[in-house]
Design a protein around this motif. Structure first.
Motif, mmCIF file in Angstrom:
data_model
loop_
_atom_site.group_PDB
_atom_site.id
_atom_site.type_symbol
_atom_site.label_atom_id
_atom_site.label_comp_id
_atom_site.label_asym_id
_atom_site.label_seq_id
_atom_site.Cartn_x
_atom_site.Cartn_y
_atom_site.Cartn_z
ATOM 1 N N LYS A 131 -9.502 -4.907 -0.828
ATOM 2 C CA LYS A 131 -8.256 -4.212 -1.099
ATOM 3 C C LYS A 131 -7.285 -5.224 -1.673
ATOM 4 O O LYS A 131 -6.965 -6.228 -1.032
ATOM 5 N N LYS A 186 -7.545 3.424 -7.408
ATOM 6 C CA LYS A 186 -6.212 3.173 -6.865
ATOM 7 C C LYS A 186 -6.068 3.956 -5.569
ATOM 8 O O LYS A 186 -6.523 5.086 -5.473
ATOM 9 N N GLU A 213 -2.550 -2.177 -4.051
ATOM 10 C CA GLU A 213 -2.838 -0.759 -3.809
ATOM 11 C C GLU A 213 -4.127 -0.325 -4.504
ATOM 12 O O GLU A 213 -4.320 0.847 -4.793
ATOM 13 N N LYS A 214 -4.969 -1.300 -4.805
ATOM 14 C CA LYS A 214 -6.234 -0.980 -5.463
ATOM 15 C C LYS A 214 -7.407 -1.364 -4.578
ATOM 16 O O LYS A 214 -7.330 -2.303 -3.794
ATOM 17 N N ALA A 251 -0.573 6.575 -2.487
ATOM 18 C CA ALA A 251 0.493 6.167 -1.591
ATOM 19 C C ALA A 251 0.378 6.985 -0.309
ATOM 20 O O ALA A 251 0.002 8.158 -0.347
#
Lengths: 148, 110
Positions: A98, A138, A101-102, A141
């Motif tokens: 990780k 991705k 945020e990918k 969120a």
């Protein structure tokens, strides 16, 4: 057999689920025995859990779910090392990381597993095309609490 | 570490079947030719280091923040039985020997 894991507690696995990595993984040469844990039936991510160190586990995946054209070159000698008589008996995995945020996959150091003999090895690819941090997806969120 | 001086086109033998030849020297770059049996893997060290570093990071990340699919108490998976997952291997044929040339820092040359 029972496997101690720091994430899932004690897990019962069949002996024939043990995968041997005779050379270990790069940086983890001492740990040679692993098993594959599957979070749920349709998971595309798995845990490669060390049998020798409860704290050591990697998230791995099938790279071709994300990168259709990815293929690992293999020499005859490597096939012998893995006791592979035909390519179809092998499964390629990559270790997932990780980064921000990918989710990225280490496509330069894939894990090749003989699914019959349960022997694996981390390959080192010379091709510049594949990196240690190839983006797989991705992360969305985190869901925010719905406003009233 | 054994340190040897070599001039251009001179070779070092490692065992009976690994040859390392200084092919070219230009500025602070040395081009090195390697002949070895195909069983011997030849890679730039940076590649190994990058994979090792990424492995170590993955182990740490896996331990702390990354929870694929709310992994929960794991079922022991059937993935290694093949079927759902596809093997992607490409056989390498031909060449019996590795013959590669790789740039190396002059300071590190043998």
């Amino acid at each position: 057999m029972e496997v101690q894991t720091s994430r899932f507690g004690t897990v019962e696995i069949a002996e024939d689920r043990v995968i041997n990595f005779p050379k270990g993984l790069l940086g983890f040469q001492e740990q040679k025995r692993y098993c594959l844990l599957q979070p749920n039936d349709d998971a595309c991510f798995f845990w490669l859990q060390s049998l020798e160190n409860p704290d050591l586990a990697f998230v791995i995946t099938d790279p071709n779910l994300f990168v259709a054209e990815y293929s690992v070159p293999i020499r005859n000698e490597q096939m012998e090392d893995l006791r592979l008589s035909k390519l179809e008996d092998a499964q390629v995995f990559v270790i997932v990381n990780k980064v921000g945020e990918k989710l990225t996959g280490n496509l330069q150091g894939p894990l090749v597993v003989n699914t019959l003999a349960k022997v694996g090895e981390q390959f080192v690819l010379a091709e510049k095309r594949w990196t240690t941090r190839h983006e797989l997806m991705k992360l969305e969120a985190p869901a925010r609490a719905a406003s009233a | 570490m054994l340190v040897l001086s070599r001039q251009r086109d001179e070779t070092i033998m490692i065992g009976d079947d690994i040859e390392i030849t200084v092919v070219d020297i230009r500025g602070d770059k040395v081009r090195v030719g390697i002949t070895a049996p195909s069983r011997i893997a030849v890679h730039r060290k940076e590649v190994y280091e990058a994979i090792r570093a990424e492995n170590e990071r993955a182990a740490v990340v896996g331990a702390s923040e990354f929870d694929p699919g709310d992994a929960g108490p794991a079922k022991t998976g059937g993935a290694t039985q093949g079927g759902a997952l596809s093997p992607r291997l490409t056989p390498i044929t031909g060449q019996k020997q590795n013959q590669r040339t790789t740039g190396q820092s002059r300071r590190r040359r043998a």
